[in-house]
Design a protein around this motif. Sequence first.
Motif, mmCIF file in Angstrom:
data_model
loop_
_atom_site.group_PDB
_atom_site.id
_atom_site.type_symbol
_atom_site.label_atom_id
_atom_site.label_comp_id
_atom_site.label_asym_id
_atom_site.label_seq_id
_atom_site.Cartn_x
_atom_site.Cartn_y
_atom_site.Cartn_z
ATOM 1 N N ILE A 1 0.841 -1.201 0.000
ATOM 2 C CA ILE A 1 0.000 0.000 0.000
ATOM 3 C C ILE A 1 0.874 1.248 0.000
ATOM 4 C CG2 ILE A 1 -1.647 1.360 1.355
ATOM 5 C CD1 ILE A 1 -2.861 -1.266 2.323
ATOM 6 N N THR B 1 2.745 1.694 -3.434
ATOM 7 C CA THR B 1 1.848 2.153 -4.492
ATOM 8 C C THR B 1 1.494 3.628 -4.305
ATOM 9 O OG1 THR B 1 0.901 -0.076 -4.559
ATOM 10 C CG2 THR B 1 -0.303 1.654 -5.712
ATOM 11 N N THR B 2 1.289 4.025 -3.048
ATOM 12 C CA THR B 2 0.990 5.430 -2.760
ATOM 13 C C THR B 2 2.158 6.330 -3.142
ATOM 14 O OG1 THR B 2 -0.427 4.763 -0.909
ATOM 15 C CG2 THR B 2 0.294 7.059 -0.966
ATOM 16 N N ILE C 1 -1.345 11.170 -7.350
ATOM 17 C CA ILE C 1 -1.871 11.281 -5.991
ATOM 18 C C ILE C 1 -1.230 12.486 -5.318
ATOM 19 C CG2 ILE C 1 -2.045 10.156 -3.725
ATOM 20 C CD1 ILE C 1 -1.917 7.468 -5.136
ATOM 21 N N THR D 1 -4.998 10.275 2.687
ATOM 22 C CA THR D 1 -4.395 10.517 1.380
ATOM 23 C C THR D 1 -4.937 9.557 0.322
ATOM 24 O OG1 THR D 1 -2.352 11.345 2.366
ATOM 25 C CG2 THR D 1 -2.210 10.546 0.099
ATOM 26 N N ILE D 2 -5.217 8.325 0.738
ATOM 27 C CA ILE D 2 -5.638 7.317 -0.237
ATOM 28 C C ILE D 2 -7.154 7.162 -0.318
ATOM 29 C CG2 ILE D 2 -3.492 6.050 0.048
ATOM 30 C CD1 ILE D 2 -4.970 4.044 1.749
ATOM 31 N N HIS E 1 -8.317 7.279 -3.800
ATOM 32 C CA HIS E 1 -7.497 6.497 -4.727
ATOM 33 C C HIS E 1 -7.541 5.026 -4.327
ATOM 34 C CE1 HIS E 1 -5.784 9.935 -6.903
ATOM 35 N NE2 HIS E 1 -5.808 10.561 -5.736
ATOM 36 N N VAL F 1 -4.861 2.138 -4.759
ATOM 37 C CA VAL F 1 -3.762 1.937 -3.818
ATOM 38 C C VAL F 1 -3.992 0.681 -2.976
ATOM 39 C CG1 VAL F 1 -2.691 2.907 -1.746
ATOM 40 C CG2 VAL F 1 -3.078 4.352 -3.744
ATOM 41 N N THR F 2 -5.245 0.362 -2.708
ATOM 42 C CA THR F 2 -5.552 -0.790 -1.857
ATOM 43 C C THR F 2 -5.971 -2.022 -2.657
ATOM 44 O OG1 THR F 2 -7.818 0.027 -1.586
ATOM 45 C CG2 THR F 2 -6.209 0.642 0.097
#
Length: 450
Positions: free
Chosen positions: A209, A212-213, A222, A353-354, A357, A360-361
């Motif tokens: 995670i 990817t972030t 992002i 933050t995610i 998005h 990301v997960t």
Amino acid sequence: MSTSTKATGGGALDRYFQLAKNGTTVRTEVLAGVTTFLAMAYIMALNPIILADAGMDFGAVFTATALAAAIGSLIMGVWGKLPIAQAPGMGLNAFFAYTVVLTLGVPWETALAGTLVSGVIFLIFALTGLRRAVINAIPVPLKLAVGAGIGLFIAFIGLKEGGIIVNDDTVLVGLGDLSSTKVQLALFGIVATAIMLARGIRGAVLYGIVATTVVGILVGFIAAPEAVFGSIPSIAPTFGVAFSSLPDLLSLDLALVVFAMLFVDFFDTAGTLIAVTKQADLLTPEGELPNGNRPLVSDAVATIAGAALGTSTTTSYIESSSGVGAGGRTGLTSVTTSLLFAVMLFLNPLIFTILDHREVTTAALVLVGLMMARPLGEIAWESWEIAVPAFATVIIMPLTYNIAYGIAFGLVLYPVMMLARGKGREVSPTMYVLGVLFILYFVIRTVSFS
């Protein structure tokens, strides 16, 4: 100072957790707790995102998730005295959001009340002899199929959230746009996390995670978080809602929902507790869980507390095996994990933050789903009386977006197939009762919708 006291770190911790007796030390237990935390910390991002899809307040769920994990792990550590951490469970949160709320149209407030009731029933089972009777009544292949089906369901959700699979009016599901940054990030996360898992890196799902972030931030897709630490989001939007919504539970569909929550939590918990304690060599000579009914009671209490705070079912995590692998043998491991989840309350800017998005997960959902699907190899597929109900359980869940339907089909087909095979006497009376009840449920539901 005695030799054993020196070896374990001495003092009250040694006496309370019996560190010397279990051949461990304070340092080992703390490191094991950190290891377990790293392996399951991904839930801090996934749970708020999934429950936010059900209309719940993201910040409130974030706080409820951290508190439920901290409280549940603390109870298991201090009272259950086992190296098993707890947090809102994957699979049950997806069932809560995508089946109960989004598919059945149940308000999330009522779904929380259902979670609370399932926890209370679980507690009753744990405190009485009903626990053994229920566990023995359900055949092992169906227990395995339920876990695997939930794994496929979670993976399906992950692929959808990452844009890897999309709606197709012709064939229902199609491949997404591989040229989009969103899909490419999701695929990067899957590959990167899979490589880390293959390399045996503890905490690979969490690191996937994070990686990817970071890549998403570097390519400008992002926005970077403005801070690392922040104030704790208010829990007011979800706190206590489960109690005020209890009167809304009086319906046939919600009875099935509560049963499904209880079923999945009960057998998932039992399987996790046995697997982890066996790995730690803590089972009694008779093969029973240590410390009597305390581990199951701890799990039930954690579910009740989590529902009261505002999150889906809190349960024991199989990721605790990573901490056991690092040497954890006592409840001090879980206490350490509990403290780390409490610290997460102040790191919410990173999680927020995610929020927008989901790619990301994606890797976390897909690969956790893969882990949950592993029991498929233990099912006797060569036996039709086993294969048919097991396959129905597994395939119905993702295709109907409904975990409860998968369980229901499996419980109906199992006694039917066993009777057809001439093995009706091997089926417990409880299974026949459940099969008849689910047939009646589908009949009544069909008539009411016709």
